[in-house]
Design an enzyme around this catalytic site. Structure first.
Site, PDB file in Angstrom:
ATOM      1  CG  HIS A 102      -1.935  11.175  -5.287  1.00 27.61           C
ATOM      2  ND1 HIS A 102      -0.848  11.456  -6.093  1.00 27.61           N
ATOM      3  CD2 HIS A 102      -2.252   9.864  -5.522  1.00 27.61           C
ATOM      4  CE1 HIS A 102      -0.520  10.377  -6.780  1.00 27.61           C
ATOM      5  NE2 HIS A 102      -1.350   9.398  -6.441  1.00 27.61           N
ATOM      6  CG  HIS A 108      -5.837   3.521  -7.245  1.00 27.97           C
ATOM      7  ND1 HIS A 108      -6.385   3.975  -8.425  1.00 27.97           N
ATOM      8  CD2 HIS A 108      -4.483   3.689  -7.381  1.00 27.97           C
ATOM      9  CE1 HIS A 108      -5.423   4.401  -9.235  1.00 27.97           C
ATOM     10  NE2 HIS A 108      -4.269   4.231  -8.622  1.00 27.97           N
ATOM     11  CG  HIS A 232      -0.099   0.620  -7.159  1.00 22.02           C
ATOM     12  ND1 HIS A 232       1.121   0.983  -7.637  1.00 22.02           N
ATOM     13  CD2 HIS A 232      -0.736   1.785  -6.823  1.00 22.02           C
ATOM     14  CE1 HIS A 232       1.242   2.306  -7.611  1.00 22.02           C
ATOM     15  NE2 HIS A 232       0.135   2.814  -7.108  1.00 22.02           N
TER      16      HIS A 232
END
Length: 280
Positions: A102, A108, A232
């Site tokens: 994904h 996000h 991230h």
């Protein structure tokens, strides 16, 4: 009236000349009319040449049993219609955005930012650079791809291509189906163990190189023990995307392949399962 094969030949001639339909007939109407009067054999127009020789699927098959952070199932399918009863087959899906192979969208890990439908299509077909750290990861399940790994890649293959995706090949991809427990690496204390990309490496790529995406063959851009998901937090809010649970990175060259990200266009999605293809 044009004989069989006439118009196909005319269109092929126009295409070879680089002309539009209107331009072709405007400039060469008399020639086209004369050509139409001749008896010609049907013309077979050759397919457009390809700039690649093979395609490697970098996608895991998504099943309810595919491993994830929060356990299974990440996808549930419920039969809506059956061919024998209804004349067609159809299912309803209940799906976690970040399931299987994904993409993580910028939103996000940011209060504001691009969701899946906002990612420009021209950033989803990009050069692919594969950094092989499988030997190091085999010796250390918590290995972090470092700036030194990136510099070593460039010493062999040249500067990272502009607008590329940098992929970490740790060897973990095969474990998703062969050994799911090791793929997740959860110990008795609940801590996960798998390789990832060092925050320092992500920062260097942002500041020193033109890279649009990161990819890993593990569950996360950050390694398993991470509790702050710093990679991230550095990468996604900068308007970049990330790919997780990538398969078959051992089947593509370190340099020279083109990555195609088949991303569903779902409004406000923070991520989505994808079909990844490497053109070689």
């Amino acid at each position: 009236m044009c004989v069989q094969g006439c118009m196909e030949a005319v269109r092929a001639t126009a295409a070879r000349a680089g002309l539009s339909r209107r331009g072709f007939f405007g400039r060469a109407g008399a020639a086209a009319a004369g050509f139409a009067a001749m008896a010609v054999e049907p013309t077979v127009v050759a397919a457009a040449p390809r700039s690649f020789e093979r395609v490697v699927d970098l996608t895991h098959t998504l099943t309810p049993a595919f491993p994830g952070f929060f356990g299974a199932p990440l996808i549930e399918l419920e039969r809506r219609a059956d061919f024998r009863k209804d004349g067609y087959n159809m299912q309803d899906w209940r799906l976690t955005e970040h399931a299987g192979t994904h993409l993580d969208a910028p939103i996000h890990f940011a209060e504001t930012g691009a969701s899946v439908e906002d990612i420009p299509a021209d950033t989803l077909v990009v050069p692919l650079a594969v950094i092989d750290v499988a030997e190091k990861a085999d010796a250390d399940a918590d290995y972090l791809l470092s700036r030194d790994d990136l510099v070593a890649w460039e010493s062999r293959h040249g500067r990272l291509p502009a607008g590329c995706c940098v992929a970490m090949h740790s060897g973990w991809g095969r474990l998703a189906t062969e050994d799911p427990a090791r793929f997740v690496g959860r110990d008795v204390d609940g801590t996960l163990h798998f390789p990832g990309i060092a925050p320092e490496a992500a920062t260097w790529l942002l500041k020193e190189r033109d890279v649009i995406g990161l990819a890993v063959d593990t569950l996360s851009l950050d390694h398993g023990p991470s509790s702050d998901f710093k990679t991230h937090a550095i990468w996604l809010p900068a308007g970049r995307w990330g790919l997780e649970n990538v398969a078959n990175l051992d089947k593509v060259p370190a340099a020279g392949a083109t990555l195609v990200v088949g991303l569903p266009k779902v409004k406000d999605a923070t991520g989505a399962p994808v079909r990844l293809l490497a053109l070689i």
